[in-house]
Enzyme design. Structure first.
Site, PDB file in Angstrom:
ATOM      1  N   ASP A  27       4.139  -1.386   5.808  1.00 10.43           N
ATOM      2  CA  ASP A  27       2.884  -1.161   5.102  1.00 10.43           C
ATOM      3  C   ASP A  27       3.190  -1.084   3.599  1.00 10.43           C
ATOM      4  O   ASP A  27       4.351  -1.057   3.185  1.00 10.43           O
ATOM      5  CB  ASP A  27       2.268   0.146   5.615  1.00 10.43           C
ATOM      6  N   LYS A  66     -10.587  -2.383   4.112  1.00 13.55           N
ATOM      7  CA  LYS A  66     -11.376  -1.515   3.234  1.00 13.55           C
ATOM      8  C   LYS A  66     -12.872  -1.512   3.575  1.00 13.55           C
ATOM      9  O   LYS A  66     -13.532  -0.478   3.438  1.00 13.55           O
ATOM     10  CB  LYS A  66     -11.133  -1.887   1.764  1.00 13.55           C
TER      11      LYS A  66
END
EC number: 3.11.1.1
Length: 269
Positions: A10, A52
């Protein structure tokens, strides 16, 4: 050879941006800018790891946020509302992300150690491509250059908690088996991503979202406070199914040695 051939990392809270503050602060600003609705940093952290747009959607479903929204607008958040917040979020995030592009302590040395063992470095993020196109070169200027990266909106199939970004790294890096890969993340959706892809998973309890402290705050924190926050973060990551939980990426080589021993005994994730 029956050993780890790749790690898929990540970004925010794992390799850059200790505490994962770039996205959390921007979510707070985007809600305020788009609708004059206040959310807390703690609330902004809850769905971390999702794409998002999906993150904003999940925030709107938090009971406390939904109650505020209902009080202000007389209804729950709609898809059009999410679009409006996302539209506010994107330019803010694109503008600010380079301020959070420095590698976390230990990352550069760890990447070098992994590469010395012949391990390839993949990566993926809950950030969309427009943000990653700013973050990736900024991180490279600080010395962090993964072999491949995937953004949350790159693939038609979607992002986390699905396996697709992790699997796209497997394809791009030419790895022979998903059992020879380790997915490393500081948030639950990224752990789920790795598990869904059939990989070993390692959660990071201190450097990322669940611990939620800046590097400076962490450096001055009492041992007791660190222990409490570490335990809180680790419990969430283990609950998500992580095979291992360590403090930061600097601890990964020892974990990989342990996984290699398990692979040699015929174990699989």
């Amino acid at each position: 050879m029956n050993r780890i051939h790749a790690v898929i990392l990540d970004w925010a809270g794992t390799t850059v941006d200790f505490g994962s503050f770039a996205p959390t602060q921007i979510f707070v600003e985007a809600f305020r800018q788009a609708f004059d609705v206040e959310i807390t940093l703690a609330e902004a952290r809850v769905p971390m790891g999702l794409g998002k747009w999906q993150h904003i959607e999940a925030l709107g479903k938090l009971p406390a946020v939904d109650a505020r929204w209902q009080a202000k607008f007389g209804r729950s958040m709609s898809a059009a509302d999410i679009d409006a917040i996302y539209a506010a979020f994107m330019p803010l995030q694109i503008a600010k992300v380079i301020d959070f592009s420095s590698p976390i302590a230990g990352v550069i040395d760890t990447i070098a150690a992994l590469r010395a063992e012949g391990i390839k470095i993949g990566s993926c993020s809950g950030y969309p491509r427009a943000v990653m196109e700013r973050l990736v070169p900024a991180a490279a200027e600080h010395g962090y250059r993964p072999d491949h990266w995937v953004a949350t909106d790159d693939l038609v199939a979607g992002g986390r908690p699905g396996p697709w970004m992790a699997l796209q790294n497997v394809i791009a890096l030419g790895i022979d088996a998903v059992a020879h890969c380790v997915k490393v993340d500081d948030a639950a959706p990224g752990i789920s991503e790795g598990l869904n892809a059939g990989m070993w998973t390692v959660g990071l309890a201190v450097s990322g979202n669940e611990f939620g402290a800046t590097w400076d705050a962490y450096q001055t924190m009492s041992k007791e406070d660190v222990a409490v926050r570490r335990e809180h973060a680790a419990s969430k990551l283990y609950a998500a199914g992580a095979h291992y939980v360590v403090d930061s990426l600097a601890d990964l080589p020892e974990v990989i040695a342990h996984i290699n021993a398990r692979l040699a005994q015929g174990e699989r994730p």
